[in-house]
Write an enzyme that holds these catalytic residues in place. Structure first.
Site, PDB file in Angstrom:
ATOM      1  N   HIS A  62       0.709  -1.232  -0.065  1.00 49.31           N
ATOM      2  CA  HIS A  62       0.432  -0.092  -0.506  1.00 49.31           C
ATOM      3  C   HIS A  62       0.924   0.944  -0.097  1.00 49.31           C
ATOM      4  O   HIS A  62       1.611   1.815   1.297  1.00 49.31           O
ATOM      5  CB  HIS A  62      -1.416   0.176   1.327  1.00 49.31           C
TER       6      HIS A  62
ATOM      7  N   HIS B  51       1.701   5.424  -1.454  1.00 52.50           N
ATOM      8  CA  HIS B  51       1.402   6.456  -2.488  1.00 52.50           C
ATOM      9  C   HIS B  51       2.281   6.834  -3.180  1.00 52.50           C
ATOM     10  O   HIS B  51       2.984   7.599  -3.106  1.00 52.50           O
ATOM     11  CB  HIS B  51       0.461   7.793  -1.567  1.00 52.50           C
TER      12      HIS B  51
ATOM     13  N   LYS C 258      -9.645  -0.818  -4.885  1.00 57.05           N
ATOM     14  CA  LYS C 258      -9.547   0.156  -3.961  1.00 57.05           C
ATOM     15  C   LYS C 258     -11.298   1.255  -3.376  1.00 57.05           C
ATOM     16  O   LYS C 258     -11.498   1.906  -4.314  1.00 57.05           O
ATOM     17  CB  LYS C 258      -8.477   1.513  -4.427  1.00 57.05           C
TER      18      LYS C 258
ATOM     19  N   HIS D 262     -10.896   0.761   2.446  1.00 55.16           N
ATOM     20  CA  HIS D 262     -10.035   1.871   3.280  1.00 55.16           C
ATOM     21  C   HIS D 262     -11.403   1.810   4.589  1.00 55.16           C
ATOM     22  O   HIS D 262     -12.362   2.469   3.863  1.00 55.16           O
ATOM     23  CB  HIS D 262     -10.080   3.768   3.002  1.00 55.16           C
TER      24      HIS D 262
ATOM     25  N   HIS E 267      -4.255  -0.398   6.090  1.00 54.62           N
ATOM     26  CA  HIS E 267      -3.771   0.198   7.088  1.00 54.62           C
ATOM     27  C   HIS E 267      -4.651   0.336   8.390  1.00 54.62           C
ATOM     28  O   HIS E 267      -4.955   1.401   8.357  1.00 54.62           O
ATOM     29  CB  HIS E 267      -3.091   1.764   7.270  1.00 54.62           C
TER      30      HIS E 267
ATOM     31  N   ASP F 212       1.768   2.731   3.208  1.00 55.59           N
ATOM     32  CA  ASP F 212       0.728   3.402   3.276  1.00 55.59           C
ATOM     33  C   ASP F 212       1.651   5.362   3.287  1.00 55.59           C
ATOM     34  O   ASP F 212       1.284   6.499   3.495  1.00 55.59           O
ATOM     35  CB  ASP F 212       0.049   4.224   4.779  1.00 55.59           C
TER      36      ASP F 212
END
Ligand code: DOR
Ligand code: ZN
Length: 356
Positions: A26, A28, A112, A149, A187, A260
């Site tokens: 995971h 970004h 996602k 999420h 997360h 994350d």
């Protein structure tokens, strides 16, 4: 008389640790100039990474995921063997055909779910999951994982309870309706989530960040407000952190590494309304090694970082290795990323482990 010195190295406290090359399940990476810089950090630490689709505009189609992947590949240094695993951003309008295309592409490894309004760039997310049931049923059919999420967005629910309420209101009913759907609870931050995942039957797993393993919510308010420890889901109480450490170091294949890592510029964090996200791509394995070392479980790090993720996603484990050495170094207090300053987690402090 002075006591005899401890041996330099033993099984619980080695000086070097060689692991199968880990993956980040995971991350970004953003896009453009920022992506070009943060990618170097992720590619140095990891063999593969599940790349989040919350760009502006979001990555909602297979064609967009393929072209985002190409931009990442073009930005990699020559000779890099880093493999970005792409994801689609689920919206109210995602079609079953798109899921079939995504699966057939071989490039998209997950879809996602951002509840609309839950976090950074989630405005285009799902407002009512019941409208997505056909798409989710297709995902179950073709074996496409749903990456969640897991927070409700109901403003009445206290921000520290949004993950636990999500389990009751969204996740448990979804898993009753679609028991074969592969789900990664991303997360996780609470003992509720850790226990739910550990005790569930069926194809569910969870990722855990380094920052949620290292810190509880006191870190946000130590001597004043500390925006570089603000992320979503927000840090929780100490007993939750302890439950996450227990889960991550338990050896259970349901828990694996997902940083994350989410870069934001210094100005956008140190603002009246600061952005959520901690930057850990620079020193991820060193941070995880610190936690596993603190509880005497370094022997469980390879499973968590390198084996459980590929097993859940149905991918082979990496063939290369990395080595961590016990050697103190200072985390830079600021990085220059895409022409802006980014503050890495724990910038300016000393870490005991270093990636060789
Ligand atoms: O802290 C976070 N930052 N949590 C998220 O869910 C999104 C991420 C980001 O994109 O900045
Ligand atoms: Zn994220």
């Amino acid at each position: 008389m002075a006591s005899s010195p401890l041996p330099a190295s033993d099984a619980n406290s080695p000086e070097r640790l060689t692991l199968i090359r880990p993956d980040d399940w995971h991350v970004h990476l953003r896009d453009g100039a920022m992506m070009r810089d943060v990618l170097q950090d992720t590619a140095r630490q990891f063999g593969r990474a599940i790349v989040m689709p919350n760009l502006k505009p979001p990555v909602t189609t297979t064609a967009q995921a393929v072209s985002y992947r190409q931009r990442i590949m073009d930005a990699l240094p020559g000779g890099s063997r880093f493999d970005p695993l792409m994801t689609l951003y689920l919206t109210n309008d995602t079609t079953a055909d798109e899921i079939v295309r995504a699966r057939a592409s071989g490039v998209v490894h997950g879809v996602k779910l951002y509840p609309a309004g839950a976090t950074t760039n989630s405005a285009a997310g799902v407002s009512d999951l019941s409208k997505c049931m056909q798409v989710l049923a297709t995902m179950q059919e073709v074996g496409m994982p749903l990456l969640v999420h897991g927070e409700v967005t109901d403003p009445v629910i206290d921000i520290f309870d949004r993950e636990a309420v999500f389990i009751d209101r969204v996740l448990a009913p979804l898993r009753r309706d679609l028991p074969g759907l592969k789900i990664v609870f991303e997360h996780i931050t609470t003992s509720d989530a850790a226990h739910y995942v550990a005790q569930s039957d069926g194809p569910i797993a969870a990722t855990i960040t380094a920052h949620h393993l290292l810190y509880n919510r006191n870190e946000l308010f130590k001597g004043g407000i500390n925006p570089h420890y603000y992320c979503l889901p927000v840090l929780k109480r100490e007993w939750h952190r302890l439950a996450l450490v227990e889960a991550a170091t338990s050896g259970s294949p349901r828990f694996f590494l997902g940083t994350d890592s989410a870069p934001h510029t210094r100005e956008s964090k140190e603002a009246a309304c600061g952005c959520a996200g901690c930057y850990t791509a620079l020193h991820a394995m060193e941070l995880y090694a610190k936690v596993f070392d603190q509880v005497g479980k370094l022997d469980k790090l390879e499973g968590f970082a390198s084996l459980h993720g590929p097993a859940f996603y149905g991918l082979p484990k990496n063939t290369e290795t990395i080595t961590l050495v016990r050697k103190a170094w200072s985390i830079p207090s600021e990085l220059h990323v895409g022409g802006s300053a980014v503050v890495p987690l724990d910038g300016g402090s000393v870490l005991e482990w270093q990636l060789a």
